[in-house]
Design a protein around this motif. Structure first.
Motif, mmCIF file in Angstrom:
data_model
loop_
_atom_site.group_PDB
_atom_site.id
_atom_site.type_symbol
_atom_site.label_atom_id
_atom_site.label_comp_id
_atom_site.label_asym_id
_atom_site.label_seq_id
_atom_site.Cartn_x
_atom_site.Cartn_y
_atom_site.Cartn_z
ATOM 1 N N THR A 497 0.811 -1.083 0.190
ATOM 2 C CA THR A 497 -0.001 -0.051 -0.138
ATOM 3 C C THR A 497 0.815 1.368 -0.147
ATOM 4 N N GLU A 498 2.225 1.299 0.002
ATOM 5 C CA GLU A 498 3.065 2.222 -0.258
ATOM 6 C C GLU A 498 4.407 1.909 -0.783
ATOM 7 N N PHE A 499 4.937 2.112 -1.718
ATOM 8 C CA PHE A 499 6.187 1.692 -2.392
ATOM 9 C C PHE A 499 6.586 2.775 -3.544
ATOM 10 N N GLY A 500 7.763 2.447 -4.298
ATOM 11 C CA GLY A 500 8.070 3.588 -5.029
ATOM 12 C C GLY A 500 8.568 4.692 -4.729
ATOM 13 N N GLY A 501 8.010 5.897 -4.586
ATOM 14 C CA GLY A 501 8.355 7.363 -4.156
ATOM 15 C C GLY A 501 9.454 7.695 -4.866
ATOM 16 N N ILE A 502 9.653 7.343 -6.171
ATOM 17 C CA ILE A 502 10.789 7.735 -7.157
ATOM 18 C C ILE A 502 10.768 9.412 -7.120
ATOM 19 N N ALA A 503 11.805 9.872 -6.793
ATOM 20 C CA ALA A 503 11.933 11.378 -6.803
ATOM 21 C C ALA A 503 12.644 11.680 -8.031
ATOM 22 N N TYR A 504 12.159 12.667 -8.908
ATOM 23 C CA TYR A 504 12.570 13.519 -9.943
ATOM 24 C C TYR A 504 11.883 14.692 -10.109
ATOM 25 N N ALA A 505 13.057 15.573 -9.600
ATOM 26 C CA ALA A 505 12.694 17.070 -9.342
ATOM 27 C C ALA A 505 12.667 17.711 -10.751
ATOM 28 N N LYS A 506 11.720 17.328 -11.489
ATOM 29 C CA LYS A 506 11.766 18.078 -13.051
ATOM 30 C C LYS A 506 11.069 19.219 -12.935
ATOM 31 N N CYS A 507 10.346 19.638 -11.920
ATOM 32 C CA CYS A 507 9.488 20.997 -11.867
ATOM 33 C C CYS A 507 9.336 21.219 -10.656
ATOM 34 N N PRO A 508 10.388 21.731 -9.873
ATOM 35 C CA PRO A 508 10.326 22.205 -8.388
ATOM 36 C C PRO A 508 9.454 23.224 -8.321
ATOM 37 N N ALA A 509 8.566 23.015 -7.226
ATOM 38 C CA ALA A 509 7.591 24.011 -6.598
ATOM 39 C C ALA A 509 8.268 25.181 -6.250
ATOM 40 N N VAL A 521 16.195 9.816 -9.549
ATOM 41 C CA VAL A 521 16.503 9.907 -10.831
ATOM 42 C C VAL A 521 16.659 11.248 -11.344
ATOM 43 N N THR A 522 17.346 11.497 -12.632
ATOM 44 C CA THR A 522 17.463 12.836 -12.949
ATOM 45 C C THR A 522 17.067 13.016 -14.543
ATOM 46 N N ASP A 523 16.401 11.965 -15.267
ATOM 47 C CA ASP A 523 15.959 12.213 -16.580
ATOM 48 C C ASP A 523 14.643 11.307 -16.931
ATOM 49 N N ASP A 524 14.062 11.847 -17.960
ATOM 50 C CA ASP A 524 12.896 10.887 -18.246
ATOM 51 C C ASP A 524 12.904 9.737 -18.490
ATOM 52 N N ALA A 525 13.972 9.068 -19.279
ATOM 53 C CA ALA A 525 14.194 7.694 -19.647
ATOM 54 C C ALA A 525 14.311 6.853 -18.450
ATOM 55 N N SER A 526 15.366 7.290 -17.236
ATOM 56 C CA SER A 526 15.490 6.649 -16.176
ATOM 57 C C SER A 526 14.215 6.496 -15.134
ATOM 58 N N ASP A 554 3.721 15.673 -7.137
ATOM 59 C CA ASP A 554 4.803 16.181 -6.235
ATOM 60 C C ASP A 554 4.152 17.089 -5.038
ATOM 61 N N THR A 555 4.630 16.973 -3.653
ATOM 62 C CA THR A 555 3.818 17.890 -2.716
ATOM 63 C C THR A 555 4.967 18.803 -1.861
ATOM 64 N N PHE A 556 5.054 19.768 -2.289
ATOM 65 C CA PHE A 556 6.093 20.524 -1.604
ATOM 66 C C PHE A 556 7.503 20.035 -1.947
ATOM 67 N N GLN A 557 8.075 19.669 -0.476
ATOM 68 C CA GLN A 557 9.315 19.087 -0.857
ATOM 69 C C GLN A 557 9.543 17.678 -1.210
ATOM 70 N N GLU A 558 8.374 16.976 -1.442
ATOM 71 C CA GLU A 558 8.566 15.537 -1.887
ATOM 72 C C GLU A 558 8.329 15.692 -3.348
ATOM 73 N N ALA A 559 9.414 15.455 -4.073
ATOM 74 C CA ALA A 559 9.542 15.263 -5.600
ATOM 75 C C ALA A 559 9.187 14.097 -5.963
ATOM 76 N N ASN A 560 8.398 13.137 -5.207
ATOM 77 C CA ASN A 560 8.196 11.910 -5.808
ATOM 78 C C ASN A 560 6.863 11.537 -6.478
ATOM 79 N N GLY A 561 6.234 12.745 -7.055
ATOM 80 C CA GLY A 561 5.182 12.538 -7.767
ATOM 81 C C GLY A 561 5.265 11.907 -9.238
ATOM 82 N N LEU A 562 4.078 11.224 -9.697
ATOM 83 C CA LEU A 562 4.149 10.882 -11.133
ATOM 84 C C LEU A 562 3.743 12.241 -12.078
#
Length: 591
Positions: A497-509, A521-526, A554-562
């Motif tokens: 019920t919780e897993f993943g949480g891959i951070a990709y700061a593509k669009c920081p708030a 990760v740091t790019d789209d492909a990864s 993404d929710t504020f400092q959490e950049a792990n959103g799809l």
């Protein structure tokens, strides 16, 4: 108008939104006790956005333990009653109308209302004043993800103070429909209907109910009201063959809703009328499988915090709520776990209308005290009452990750609290599964929820691909056991019920200088490759009856959103959906 009718399952024609500009002032020193004490209103706030948000026009994220609101509106008495409604005020509210105190409410996530008929001014010019009190450091109240530190840290976010859902008034008769409730009974192809009457005592009352599927009339019944109540079972004509039955059943793939008209009569005169709807669906458990309408159903869920950059807990408008439901479906999910938030009822309306399963989760307190448990019980009871009739809502979660009950292994009182909330929930709603404590340290529960943020798909495969008995004999992430002593796995469904949480700061708030996730990760492909790798393993692990990926946006400092915080996708929605749907789909007749 930003929002449609705020209570979608009991909708009347005559209502007035009080959203918009209100006079406003902070009261950090607690100087004022009555509206007459205030001679100066230095600010204007845009309701229903909290003063911490930019959209409110205030944008003050400091510690604000109290604030006052006031606005004027025009409404002339017409011989009936006038009800003043608040969707949610965080945390405690006192309300005055024309200087007369009419009541108070405690609980930051649930609606309340007052009959203000006797307080109305004959001229039609009315003034409503609200005092909202919200101790920012109080850890014994249900606060969800609202931070108690000045600046958001770790996985907590900016606070929400005061009014954050619609304020509205409606006209009703002197005697009126107070509550209605729907309980579908798929096995008997019927619907239980409950109604409660409020207002002046009256004789010879009856309630008429009509149900339609499109233009087709399914039922037209009339019931006598006894002791202000009417409880009846509406039996539908069973169409027999599955093709016709399925046409009336609600599911994410076919979200059929039956439209309802409910009328209150005194003798032959109709004195109140409301529109409603109901979904004919069941959500149950059979051994280790989740069952939707009597068929196995694999849950593909995403964790959704329900925050927006400019409005915080308050949704920007009704379109934003609809868009969030549409985006979840577009990414291949058939459900969401609303995390540490009681979401706006219009979100549930769109989930009902568009087809998305929802888990309802109680926002946590973070200190175990008798006060905290009393507050949680009171507010959780109101949550269940508010959302009971929504077909999209299928699971209740009163506790998450032992928050508020941190010593479950050792403290008997804390175990009793979790077990009590589980059984209370089952008492108030015996038709939905309940996850007593999601994540670990399960005791009384219908589903075993596991939280595991390991980023290596092969580790996930090895950890959960074997014997379930061995799984429960070992400690898991955070050094926690999955079930408490005395509560062995009894064959309940198991979900990640919780897993993943891959951070990709593509669009920081805006304003966020540091972001994080459980892997980076740091790019789209990864990003796409890691998501697909994890989903491929989780979806094909036969131990699991479903999953919930962290997280939707993404929710504020959490950049792990799809999605980015503004809901723009980090990679194409089709790419996400393709990976999300690498899952078992339900096969009729196979368990």
């Amino acid at each position: 108008m930003r929002f449609a009718y705020p209570r979608p399952q009991l909708e009347r024609a005559h209502w007035l939104s009080l959203d918009g500009p209100w006079r406003f002032r902070f009261d950090r020193e607690r100087c004022f006790h009555h509206p007459d004490d205030i001679t100066d209103w230095p600010s204007c706030i845009e309701v229903p956005y909290p003063p911490e948000s930019q959209a409110s026009g205030i944008g003050d994220r400091g510690f604000n333990p109290a604030c006052w609101y006031q606005r004027e509106f025009e409404l002339t008495a017409d011989g009936g009653r006038v009800l003043l409604h608040f969707g949610a005020v965080d945390y405690a509210a006192q309300v005055w109308v024309n200087g007369l105190r009419i009541g108070s409410h405690e609980g930051g996530h649930t609606p309340f209302r007052f009959d203000v008929t006797e307080a109305l001014h004959p001229s039609g010019h009315q003034v409503v004043t609200v005092l909202a009190e919200d101790d920012p450091s109080d850890l014994s109240k249900p606060r969800g993800k609202q931070d108690w530190q000045l600046e958001p840290h770790s996985l907590w976010y900016p606070r929400t103070t005061g009014i954050w859902q619609t304020v509205w008034v409606e006209r009703v008769a002197r005697t009126y429909l107070d509550k209605i409730r729907w309980t579908p009974q798929v096995e008997g192809f019927s619907i239980d209907f409950e109604a409660r009457i409020a207002g002046d005592p009256a004789e010879s009352l009856s309630i008429a109910v009509e149900l339609h599927h499109g233009e087709r009339l399914l039922a037209s019944d009339r019931y006598r009201v006894i002791d202000r109540e009417a409880d009846r079972r509406i039996v539908l004509s069973d169409p027999g063959i599955d093709d016709f039955r399925n046409e009336l059943l609600w599911s994410p793939e076919r979200p059929t809703l039956l439209d309802a008209t409910v009328k209150l009569f005194r003798g032959d005169a109709c004195i109140d009328e409301a529109r409603s709807y109901v979904g004919l669906r069941s959500f149950t458990i059979l051994r280790d499988r989740l069952m939707l309408n009597g068929r196995p159903y694999f849950l593909r869920m995403v964790l959704d915090q329900g925050y927006w950059p400019d409005t915080l807990l308050a949704p920007p408008d009704d379109d934003a709520l609809r868009r969030d439901v549409e985006l979840a479906k577009a990414m291949g999910f058939n459900g969401v776990r609303k995390h540490q938030k009681i979401e706006h009822p219009r979100y549930l309306y769109w989930a009902d209308r568009l087809g998305l399963l929802v888990w309802g989760e109680m926002p946590s307190a973070y200190r175990f005290t008798k006060t905290a448990i009393k507050r949680t019980v009171r507010e959780w009871t109101e949550v269940i009452e508010r959302d009971y009739s929504h077909p999209s809502l299928v699971v209740w979660v009163p506790f998450n990750e032992s928050w508020g009950v941190p010593e479950l292994n050792a403290a008997r009182a804390q175990r009793h609290a979790v077990e009590a909330l589980y059984h209370l929930t089952k008492t108030l709603d015996p038709y939905r599964p309940v996850v007593g404590n999601d994540g670990w340290e399960a005791s009384a529960t219908d589903i075993i929820g596991i939280h595991d943020y390991d980023a290596d798909p092969e580790t996930i495969r090895q950890r959960y691909g074997g014997d379930a008995t061995q799984l429960f004999d070992r400690r898991r992430p955070g050094g926690r056991v999955l079930t408490l002593d005395g509560y062995p796995h009894r064959g309940q469904p198991i979900m990640l019920t919780e897993f993943g949480g891959i951070a990709y700061a593509k669009c920081p708030a805006a304003g966020v200088t540091q972001s994080w996730g459980y892997s980076t990760v740091t790019d789209d492909a990864s990003y796409a490759a890691r998501y697909r790798g994890l989903l491929d393993v989780v979806a094909h692990t036969t131990l699991f009856s479903g999953f919930c990926y962290t997280q939707f946006a993404d929710t504020f400092q959490e950049a792990n959103g799809l999605l980015c915080a503004d809901r723009s996708p980090k990679v194409p929605l089709a790419t996400i959906a393709e990976a999300t749907t690498l899952t078992r789909t339900y096969i009729p007749g196979v368990v």
